[in-house]
Motif scaffolding. Structure first.
Motif, PDB file in Angstrom:
ATOM      1  N   ASP A   9      -8.624  86.710  94.889  1.00 59.30           N
ATOM      2  CA  ASP A   9      -7.671  87.519  94.140  1.00 59.30           C
ATOM      3  C   ASP A   9      -8.343  88.357  93.055  1.00 59.30           C
ATOM      4  N   ASP A  10      -9.661  88.291  92.954  1.00 54.28           N
ATOM      5  CA  ASP A  10     -10.428  89.094  92.003  1.00 54.28           C
ATOM      6  C   ASP A  10     -10.880  90.370  92.716  1.00 54.28           C
ATOM      7  N   GLU A  11     -10.167  91.465  92.459  1.00 54.62           N
ATOM      8  CA  GLU A  11     -10.415  92.731  93.153  1.00 54.62           C
ATOM      9  C   GLU A  11     -11.838  93.252  92.934  1.00 54.62           C
ATOM     10  N   ALA A  12     -12.380  93.073  91.722  1.00 56.89           N
ATOM     11  CA  ALA A  12     -13.750  93.538  91.440  1.00 56.89           C
ATOM     12  C   ALA A  12     -14.765  92.756  92.274  1.00 56.89           C
ATOM     13  N   GLU A  37      -1.861  85.681 102.533  1.00 54.02           N
ATOM     14  CA  GLU A  37      -2.393  86.806 103.304  1.00 54.02           C
ATOM     15  C   GLU A  37      -3.585  86.354 104.160  1.00 54.02           C
ATOM     16  N   ALA A  38      -4.409  85.471 103.601  1.00 56.96           N
ATOM     17  CA  ALA A  38      -5.567  84.954 104.346  1.00 56.96           C
ATOM     18  C   ALA A  38      -5.106  84.218 105.603  1.00 56.96           C
ATOM     19  N   LYS A  39      -4.111  83.343 105.470  1.00 58.48           N
ATOM     20  CA  LYS A  39      -3.612  82.598 106.633  1.00 58.48           C
ATOM     21  C   LYS A  39      -3.049  83.543 107.686  1.00 58.48           C
ATOM     22  N   ARG A  40      -2.313  84.558 107.246  1.00 60.36           N
ATOM     23  CA  ARG A  40      -1.736  85.519 108.191  1.00 60.36           C
ATOM     24  C   ARG A  40      -2.835  86.235 108.965  1.00 60.36           C
ATOM     25  N   LEU A  41      -3.859  86.718 108.251  1.00 60.06           N
ATOM     26  CA  LEU A  41      -4.968  87.415 108.907  1.00 60.06           C
ATOM     27  C   LEU A  41      -5.722  86.484 109.858  1.00 60.06           C
ATOM     28  N   ILE A  54     -12.000  79.378  95.939  1.00 61.41           N
ATOM     29  CA  ILE A  54     -11.328  78.085  96.010  1.00 61.41           C
ATOM     30  C   ILE A  54      -9.950  78.143  95.355  1.00 61.41           C
ATOM     31  N   HIS A  55      -9.817  78.943  94.273  1.00 64.20           N
ATOM     32  CA  HIS A  55      -8.543  79.047  93.554  1.00 64.20           C
ATOM     33  C   HIS A  55      -7.905  80.399  93.834  1.00 64.20           C
ATOM     34  N   MET A  56      -6.807  80.375  94.590  1.00 63.73           N
ATOM     35  CA  MET A  56      -6.053  81.592  94.900  1.00 63.73           C
ATOM     36  C   MET A  56      -4.563  81.268  94.845  1.00 63.73           C
ATOM     37  N   PRO A  57      -3.733  82.300  94.654  1.00 64.01           N
ATOM     38  CA  PRO A  57      -2.285  82.069  94.723  1.00 64.01           C
ATOM     39  C   PRO A  57      -1.860  81.634  96.126  1.00 64.01           C
TER      40      PRO A  57
END
Length: 121
Positions: A9-12, A37-41, A54-57
């Motif tokens: 989730d860190d765009e940079a 989004e990761a699971k969908r992809l 490791i830490h994402m929404p």
């Protein structure tokens, strides 16, 4: 052409990773801004490598590892990224099926070397 999924989730950080992997000609880089989004992809595509924070929404990187290994039954190489290098977290990631663990911050060159090793390039 290889396909790599970067979940963070860190765009940079995603931009830096995407730039480095593209420069190294590792193939097409896809991004997921969160675990949902990761699971969908992952459900819709086949990737040659997964790099996940490791830490994402919505779903953590560890949940992504479990999804790939136990639900999708895939042996896709997975690199876990984390700002916390706690031994317990590292061991848990490996125990769940991660292939590598990189503590943030990390150098793009180090990431490239680890990607080459996992993809046997």
């Amino acid at each position: 052409m290889m396909k790599i999924l970067v979940c963070d989730d860190d765009e940079a950080l995603v931009s830096m990773v995407r730039f480095k992997l593209s420069r190294e000609n590792f193939g097409e880089v896809f991004k997921a801004a969160d675990g949902r989004e990761a699971k969908r992809l992952l459900d819709e595509n086949t990737f040659d490598l997964i790099i996940s924070d490791i830490h994402m929404p919505f779903h953590s990187g560890l949940e992504i590892v479990t999804h790939v290994r136990q639900v999708l039954k895939k042996n896709t190489p997975i690199i876990i990224l984390s700002a916390e290098g706690l031994e317990e977290t590292v061991l848990q990631a490996f125990d769940m099926g991660a292939n590598d663990f990189i503590t943030k911050p990390f150098s793009p060159a180090e990431l490239a070397i680890r990607v080459k090793r996992l993809l046997n390039l």
